[in-house]
Enzyme design. Structure first.
Site, mmCIF file in Angstrom:
data_model
loop_
_atom_site.group_PDB
_atom_site.id
_atom_site.type_symbol
_atom_site.label_atom_id
_atom_site.label_comp_id
_atom_site.label_asym_id
_atom_site.label_seq_id
_atom_site.Cartn_x
_atom_site.Cartn_y
_atom_site.Cartn_z
ATOM 1 N N ILE A 169 0.856 -1.188 0.000
ATOM 2 C CA ILE A 169 0.000 0.000 0.000
ATOM 3 C C ILE A 169 0.890 1.235 0.000
ATOM 4 C CG2 ILE A 169 -1.859 1.235 1.167
ATOM 5 C CD1 ILE A 169 -2.648 -1.317 2.572
ATOM 6 N N ASP A 170 0.785 2.030 -1.061
ATOM 7 C CA ASP A 170 1.535 3.286 -1.169
ATOM 8 C C ASP A 170 0.604 4.440 -0.804
ATOM 9 O OD1 ASP A 170 3.692 1.806 -2.115
ATOM 10 O OD2 ASP A 170 3.102 2.072 -4.211
ATOM 11 N N VAL A 171 1.049 5.284 0.108
ATOM 12 C CA VAL A 171 0.161 6.286 0.694
ATOM 13 C C VAL A 171 0.782 7.681 0.614
ATOM 14 C CG1 VAL A 171 -1.065 6.980 2.792
ATOM 15 C CG2 VAL A 171 -0.754 4.551 2.282
ATOM 16 N N TRP B 96 -2.305 5.447 -3.298
ATOM 17 C CA TRP B 96 -1.905 5.677 -4.694
ATOM 18 C C TRP B 96 -1.385 4.372 -5.290
ATOM 19 C CZ3 TRP B 96 -1.308 10.659 -7.295
ATOM 20 C CH2 TRP B 96 -1.845 11.722 -6.565
#
Length: 258
Positions: free
Chosen positions: A129-131, A142
């Site tokens: 999970i890219d945040v 994102w």
């Protein structure tokens, strides 16, 4: 083996290693196979490779370089990037990787997480999970190497990924990545408190104290290191390295006593 895992996270672009800052401006680091040899000598427990262009270029992983990496590597390996079909995932496991790291594909095909987990086991699936914070300071997920804003809340998304069968979550702060400013403790803590999965904190580590802090205050199960293990120091030249085991143990033990 360390009680808390400390994992070099290495970025691939074509057949070279690079390092980015906030997912931009990739700088050349070196040859991935030679880098693996160094980490073998340093007796690192685990390695992660992330291809930062495969998904956006709509291409499969570079199996040639990944096979060379797997043949050379003495420790468990994880790989992410361009994993958009079960056949591609199979090929990654067949050449010797123990884990696949899924990201963009999970948004268009959430059931893909379950498909891989059902076949290879939950422990083989890492949900990435890219945040990034928006203008108002709220966290958003994102994808596509930080190019596409899904508008999803990362905590809600983590809960859903746990339900789908992910075995671990790799949480990356885009705002902190490559900055040496420390992990996003609030982000890590919010996700670790919401799920019953190991959380790997990634993005921003600049010191052993940062590792202690994200474990003690962020409740991280593991940390992934980028700049700290490929540069001598901030704004200095490339030097593949890894903290001394006794220093890591001291940092981890200190946080566990706090």
């Amino acid at each position: 083996m360390l009680q808390k895992r400390v994992i070099p996270a290495l970025l691939l672009r074509d057949d070279a290693l690079v390092k980015t800052v906030r997912f931009n401006n990739p700088s050349y680091i070196g040859d991935p196979v030679n880098t693996v040899r160094i980490f073998n000598e340093l007796e690192v427990d685990e390695l992660v490779f992330l291809d930062i262009t495969a998904t956006n270029e709509n291409r499969a992983p570079n199996l040639g370089i990944l096979r060379e990496i797997a043949d050379e590597c003495f420790m468990p390996l994880g790989y992410g990037g361009g994993l958009n079909s079960f056949e591609v995932v199979q090929s990654i496991f067949e050449i010797g990787f123990e884990k696949v790291i899924l990201n963009s594909v999970m948004h268009s095909r959430p059931d893909f997480v379950s498909q891989v987990a059902d076949h290879y086991g939950n422990q083989a699936v890492v949900a990435s999970i890219d945040v990034k914070k928006n203008f108002w300071g709220n966290y958003e997920v994102w994808t596509n190497s930080g190019k596409v804003n899904t508008k999803k809340n990362p905590v809600d998304w983590a809960i859903e990924l746990e339900r789908l069968g992910a075995g671990e979550i790799l949480i990356t702060s885009i705002d902190r990545e490559g900055t040496w400013k420390g992990f996003d403790i609030q982000l890590t803590n919010s996700i670790s408190n919401a799920v019953n999965l190991p959380i790997i904190a990634h993005g921003g580590c600049g010191s052993l104290n940062d590792i202690s802090k994200v474990i003690s205050d962020g409740n991280a199960s593991a940390v992934a290191l980028g700049s700290l293990v490929v540069y001598q120091q901030k704004e200095m030249g490339v030097l593949v390295n890894f903290p001394q085991r006794e220093d890591l143990l001291k940092a981890i033990n200190n946080c566990e006593r706090n």
